[in-house]
Design an enzyme around this catalytic site. Structure first.
Site, short mmCIF file in Angstrom:
data_model
loop_
_atom_site.label_atom_id
_atom_site.label_comp_id
_atom_site.label_asym_id
_atom_site.label_seq_id
_atom_site.Cartn_x
_atom_site.Cartn_y
_atom_site.Cartn_z
N HIS A 153 -4.15 12.84 7.44
CA HIS A 153 -2.87 12.49 6.25
C HIS A 153 -2.06 13.50 7.13
CE1 HIS A 153 -0.30 11.08 3.40
NE2 HIS A 153 -0.54 10.38 3.35
N ILE A 157 0.38 15.78 5.43
CA ILE A 157 0.97 15.59 4.28
C ILE A 157 0.11 15.57 3.03
CG2 ILE A 157 3.02 14.49 3.16
CD1 ILE A 157 3.95 13.43 6.25
N GLY A 211 0.32 11.37 -1.56
CA GLY A 211 1.11 11.15 -2.93
C GLY A 211 -0.21 10.49 -4.78
N VAL A 212 -0.75 10.21 -4.08
CA VAL A 212 -2.25 9.75 -5.01
C VAL A 212 -2.53 11.15 -5.17
CG1 VAL A 212 -3.10 7.11 -4.47
CG2 VAL A 212 -3.92 9.04 -3.24
N GLU A 264 -3.45 12.77 -9.44
CA GLU A 264 -4.63 13.19 -9.36
C GLU A 264 -4.53 14.48 -10.09
OE1 GLU A 264 -8.52 13.65 -10.74
OE2 GLU A 264 -7.55 11.69 -10.29
#
Length: 154
Positions: free
Chosen positions: A54, A60, A63-64, A68
């Site tokens: 990623h 990067i 987002g998850v 978290e």
């Protein structure tokens, strides 16, 4: 609520939540106000496994995983606030609302995770979360979690 420390180092964090490498996403928690607020710190490094895919050549933080990390910060605050340290209690996501991503989070960033309790108490909690890098908002989200105090009892 019990009298809680204003900070949690990595050892205390690991007594509060069950997460471990590679999914322990908060290094320190500061400015803890029992049942109300906490600020987590995540030092983002290239060594994290999600950067392998990623994205290759353009790392990067997903987002998850930012959300978290906010949730783990809130779980530490709740664990300390309800005197659950070492109990094996687990905090589970129930919902995520209004998540917005404003900037990339990359290796070398210091991610600050501010969580404010909207509703708390016993079993179900709701939080506003803001993740920042250098004072610039990277992510905002509202999320709910449930505390399972029986998870650690076998």
């Amino acid at each position: 609520m019990v009298d809680v420390p204003s900070t949690a180092d990595i050892q205390l964090i690991q007594e509060c939540i069950p997460h471990r490498y590679p999914f322990l996403l908060v290094d320190r928690v500061e400015d803890i106000r029992a049942g109300e607020f906490a600020r987590g710190i995540k030092m983002v490094t290239m060594n994290e496994p999600h950067f392998q895919g990623h994205f290759p050549g353009l790392p990067i933080m997903p987002g998850v995983t930012i959300i978290e990390a906010m949730a783990q910060t809130s779980a530490v605050m709740v664990s300390l606030s309800l005197d659950l340290v070492g109990s094996g209690a687990v905090v589970y996501f129930m919902g995520i609302d209004s998540a917005k991503f404003r900037r990339k989070v990359v290796p070398g960033d210091k991610l600050e995770l501010e969580v404010t309790t909207i509703r708390g108490g016993a079993k179900v909690w709701k939080f506003d979360g803001v993740a920042k890098v250098d004072g610039e908002v990277a992510c905002t989200a509202t999320f709910m979690a449930m505390i399972d105090v029986t998870a650690g009892k076998g």
